[in-house]
Design an enzyme around this catalytic site. Structure first.
Site, PDB file in Angstrom:
ATOM      1  N   SER A  95      39.273  39.303  36.690  1.00 45.40           N
ATOM      2  CA  SER A  95      38.045  39.940  36.708  1.00 45.40           C
ATOM      3  C   SER A  95      36.787  39.216  37.867  1.00 45.40           C
ATOM      4  O   SER A  95      37.608  38.204  38.811  1.00 45.40           O
ATOM      5  CB  SER A  95      37.679  40.892  35.706  1.00 45.40           C
ATOM      6  OG  SER A  95      36.791  42.180  36.312  1.00 45.40           O
TER       7      SER A  95
ATOM      8  N   ASP B 203      43.259  39.372  38.616  1.00 48.15           N
ATOM      9  CA  ASP B 203      42.937  40.807  39.173  1.00 48.15           C
ATOM     10  C   ASP B 203      42.030  40.310  39.598  1.00 48.15           C
ATOM     11  O   ASP B 203      41.200  40.929  39.247  1.00 48.15           O
ATOM     12  CB  ASP B 203      43.351  41.287  38.287  1.00 48.15           C
ATOM     13  CG  ASP B 203      43.705  42.593  38.818  1.00 48.15           C
ATOM     14  OD1 ASP B 203      44.194  43.088  40.360  1.00 48.15           O
ATOM     15  OD2 ASP B 203      43.472  43.960  38.382  1.00 48.15           O
TER      16      ASP B 203
ATOM     17  N   HIS C 194      44.328  46.587  35.102  1.00 49.41           N
ATOM     18  CA  HIS C 194      43.503  45.812  35.234  1.00 49.41           C
ATOM     19  C   HIS C 194      43.718  44.298  34.357  1.00 49.41           C
ATOM     20  O   HIS C 194      43.872  43.375  34.469  1.00 49.41           O
ATOM     21  CB  HIS C 194      42.279  46.116  34.901  1.00 49.41           C
ATOM     22  CG  HIS C 194      41.386  45.128  35.947  1.00 49.41           C
ATOM     23  ND1 HIS C 194      41.820  44.290  37.035  1.00 49.41           N
ATOM     24  CD2 HIS C 194      39.839  44.481  35.287  1.00 49.41           C
ATOM     25  CE1 HIS C 194      40.342  43.382  37.468  1.00 49.41           C
ATOM     26  NE2 HIS C 194      39.646  44.000  36.439  1.00 49.41           N
TER      27      HIS C 194
END
Length: 353
Positions: free
Chosen positions: A183, A207, A284
């Protein structure tokens, strides 16, 4: 597709604030600040901690806000390692011929003690016999999304760059350093790679965060992860156009199940906005599981090089090259699609493709 997420979050905002006006009046997706505020609320719902995100001036020293926890097979407990640490040679084995060090960075609202990042470190030690350093920035990660993304990632990446420079001065070549981040952590890795002019060996973007990096506007390659940041960049995309970037910009981009939410292990009935947020967050985070599990060579996540998800599903890419998600890749280049199962370890028999 992230518009669906925004609409769900807007509904939550309207409910929480008692706003009666239309969605357009509540939220303007061209505004970085409003998008970030919506994310604050969506994540708070999934974690039951509305109001606990931080804001305002940062007054603590950077060496307290960013910490490094390093080890190897001989010292798997991971010891805190400092910039200019006189004992660094005891905490990191500089004699390893390959994979000298993997630095793993968490994302927004997380910290270095989370099970996924600790287990990733231990699996790397077990299966690769590498040095591992976890990068902790938990307090800075607890700030509201706007500040965390726009300001705090730069504080972390600049300090991490100094730590990598320190390792280099101690005798570790940049071309044997691997960064892996989830992230916002992936965007931090990209910033470090850019600071070092793309000289490090590999970056794994797990991600990478999309909001305020690729949408509403693209912040530019110097501020986000892309293939120029290392000699090899791999992205794993599991919540495209939502919490993750919409399109991969690595040398190789692995796109499980089309890369969108919900991933197969995150499918559950959705009856409220909070549950939709849960589903997106689950997708996610799923990229962290795939990366961690891929460190075990027995878990082969085989991607097929293909132009898009539809072509993959239509089996138009049967004769195309295949490569492995994770560190055992062949660096073939391109976009690789694959399917995963709903149950751990999520490997789906590739022979069925």
């Amino acid at each position: 597709m992230y518009h669906k997420t925004i609409l769900a979050v807007l509904s939550v905002i309207a409910t929480l604030t008692g706003v009666k006006c239309g969605l357009v009046d509540i939220f303007n997706i061209s505004s970085d600040y409003n998008l970030a505020s919506a994310l604050d609320i969506a994540f708070a719902l999934t974690r039951n901690d509305i109001g606990l995100v931080l804001s305002g001036e940062i007054t603590t020293p950077i060496e307290e806000d960013v910490t490094f926890w390093c080890g190897n097979r001989e010292s798997p407990g991971l010891s805190q390692t400092f910039l200019d640490d006189p004992e660094v040679q005891q905490k990191i084995d500089f004699t390893k011929p390959i994979h000298y060090v993997m630095l793993v960075t968490h994302g927004w609202l997380d910290n270095h003690e989370l099970s996924w990042i600790q287990q990733t470190a231990q699996d790397a030690l077990q299966f690769i016999d590498t040095n591992v350093c976890i990068v902790g920035w938990g307090r800075l990660a607890k700030y509201n999304y706007f500040q965390a993304a726009k300001e705090n990632t730069r504080l972390v990446s600049d300090y991490l760059t100094r730590f990598v420079d320190f390792l280099n001065q101690e005798g570790m070549s940049l071309d044997v350093i691997t960064l892996a981040g989830h992230s916002l952590g992936a965007q931090i890795c990209g910033q470090v790679g850019s600071n070092l002019n793309g000289q490090i060996a590999e970056i794994y973007g797990i991600d990478p965060a999309g909001p305020l990096f690729t949408f509403p506007l693209d912040v530019g390659k110097g501020n986000r992860l892309d293939k120029s940041d290392a000699k090899y960049v791999q992205m794993i995309l599991t919540s495209r156009y939502m919490l993750g970037v919409g399109a991969g910009d690595g040398h190789e981009n692995f796109i499980p199940n089309g890369g969108t939410s919900p991933q197969p292990n995150c499918v559950f009935p959705v009856t409220s906005d909070a549950e939709m947020a849960d589903q997106i967050v689950c997708s996610h985070l799923h990229a962290t599981s795939l990366f961690r599990l891929s460190l075990d060579p027995s878990n082969a996540f085989i991607g097929v090089q293909c132009i898009n998800w539809v072509a993959y599903l239509l089996k138009s890419c049967l004769l195309n090259p295949r490569d492995l998600l994770g560190v055992y890749n062949q660096k073939l280049g391109g976009d690789f699609y694959l399917q995963t199962s709903a149950d751990a370890p999520y490997v789906k028999n590739s022979k069925k493709y």
